[in-house]
Design an enzyme around this catalytic site. Structure first.
Site, PDB file in Angstrom:
ATOM      1  N   CYS A 233       2.604 -18.130 -10.011  1.00  0.00           N
ATOM      2  CA  CYS A 233       3.252 -16.848 -10.354  1.00  0.00           C
ATOM      3  C   CYS A 233       2.650 -15.652  -9.628  1.00  0.00           C
ATOM      4  CB  CYS A 233       3.269 -16.631 -11.857  1.00  0.00           C
ATOM      5  SG  CYS A 233       1.636 -16.510 -12.597  1.00  0.00           S
TER       6      CYS A 233
ATOM      7  N   CYS B 277      -2.476  30.959  -4.619  1.00  0.00           N
ATOM      8  CA  CYS B 277      -1.527  31.878  -3.977  1.00  0.00           C
ATOM      9  C   CYS B 277      -0.604  31.195  -2.975  1.00  0.00           C
ATOM     10  CB  CYS B 277      -2.281  33.021  -3.303  1.00  0.00           C
ATOM     11  SG  CYS B 277      -3.171  32.497  -1.830  1.00  0.00           S
TER      12      CYS B 277
ATOM     13  N   HIS C 100      -0.193 -14.291 -16.758  1.00  0.00           N
ATOM     14  CA  HIS C 100       1.059 -14.614 -16.070  1.00  0.00           C
ATOM     15  C   HIS C 100       1.577 -13.368 -15.346  1.00  0.00           C
ATOM     16  CE1 HIS C 100       4.854 -16.342 -15.038  1.00  0.00           C
ATOM     17  NE2 HIS C 100       5.540 -15.539 -15.822  1.00  0.00           N
TER      18      HIS C 100
HETATM   19 ZN    ZN Z   1      -5.216  31.779  -2.291  1.00  0.00          ZN
END
Ligand code: ZN
Ligand code: ZN
Length: 360
Positions: free
Chosen positions: A11, A197, A275
């Site tokens: 699996c 900013c 599994h």
């Molecule tokens: Zn800044």
């Protein structure tokens, strides 16, 4: 169209192969790259006996995967347990991608100028983290922050392993799969924005990473002016922001908004009581998910065979759209369909870069 038929502890390999190749071509170079003779036999099995029938007929009989397992074992690439024992997807991937076919490393990380190469990234968290119901984005950022690493380049395919203690202990009850992984702030030498900013950032502050004033996640990058202000505060006076390096030749006067670099989630491997199963995104819509289990059902006993299953599971969309608070309240056993497995049992997330995979 039942996917890959499981047989005898396969699996982990069935789920990995289905996740990687059913709906994505990001690692197809693996199937076509030039190799030496010994490796070519393994590559041919992978291409002609697994990926081609999977894509053409939607079904791969278990003997084809067993052929690959026996080849991996016989060619001396691994110990004699590859065709019989349970393994981890990571072990299989490292063996095939890195050791045998020697694909250019998928992941390049840098720490103080030194580059580390790997095929997967194991997420580690320090003891002090305060994450409760994290997103993959948060886990990846925390892990990189904690280990002082950054991405050296945009990976075409990024494979993230979730944190675990020991074999079965899960660190989190649930993890929110980030459908997009924003790596803009994790790429070394890329132009980034000041978090305050929006101007071009000149400094990064690792100490501000965990400062709740700026939100609980994300790397904290500042322009020179904002960094000065932020670090005037008595609690932040001791911080030592570091310079952000820009790519060579980056235009001085360039101004944000800067493009964000995002990877797309394309598959998730999950494990429950040893599994493995997988989830694959088969389209761009939020409900476009498939669930695959190579041993969903069984016919007969000792000499019987497994019946694999691929099913659509649009129900996961509902949980993906929930707020973290709402999701936290969901009892795993009451979650609809197979959603519980995606949110509670994920062990590996597979991301691809839509732009980079064209070149690799
Ligand atoms: Zn800044
Ligand atoms: Zn700081």
């Amino acid at each position: 169209m039942k996917g890959i038929q499981g047989h005898y502890n396969s699996c982990y390999m069935d789920s990995t192969l289905f996740g990687l190749f059913a709906c994505s071509s990001v690692l197809d170079s693996l199937l076509f790259m030039a190799t030496h003779r010994q490796e070519a036999a393994i590559q041919t099995t992978l291409l002609q006996q697994i990926v081609n029938p999977l894509r053409r007929y939607g079904f791969v009989p278990s003997c084809n995967v067993m052929k690959l397992r026996k080849q991996l074992q016989q060619e001396g690439y691994s110990d004699h347990t590859f065709a019989t024992d349970e393994k981890d997807p990571e072990e299989f991937l490292t063996l095939v991608v890195q050791k045998i076919l020697q694909l250019d490393p998928l992941l390049k990380l840098t720490a103080e100028g030194k580059v580390q190469e790997n095929s997967c990234y194991q997420i580690f968290l320090d003891q002090k983290h305060t994450l409760v119901l994290p997103t993959v984005q948060q886990l990846f950022e925390h892990s990189l922050h904690w280990s002082g690493l950054a991405l050296a380049e945009i990976p075409s395919c990024l494979i993230l392993q979730m944190p675990r203690f020991g074999k079965n202990f899960k660190m989190f009850d649930k993890i929110i799969p980030s459908l997009e992984l924003d790596i803009s702030d994790i790429l070394s030498e890329s132009p980034r924005e000041c978090v305050l900013c929006g101007e071009l950032a000149g400094l990064a502050c690792a100490d501000c990473f965990t400062d709740p004033t700026f939100g609980r996640t994300g790397f904290k990058l500042f322009c020179l002016t904002c960094s000065e202000k932020v670090h005037l505060h008595p609690t932040r006076k001791a911080h030592q922001p570091s310079r952000v390096r820009l790519p060579k030749g980056y235009p001085q006067g360039a101004r944000p908004p800067l493009p964000r670099e995002k990877l797309q989630l394309f598959a998730v491997l999950c494990i429950e009581t040893s599994h493995y199963v997988s989830f694959v995104r088969h389209g761009p819509r939020p409900q476009d998910w498939l669930f695959f289990d190579s041993m969903a059902d069984r016919e007969g006993d000792q000499d019987g065979y497994n019946i694999p299953q691929v099913q659509e599971c649009p129900e996961v969309e509902r949980y993906l759209q929930m707020s973290p608070a709402e999701l936290a309240c969901q009892l795993p056993r009451e979650m609809e369909g197979v959603a519980k497995r995606l949110f509670c049992d994920a062990s590996m997330y597979l991301y691809q870069s839509p732009s980079m995979c064209l070149y690799r």
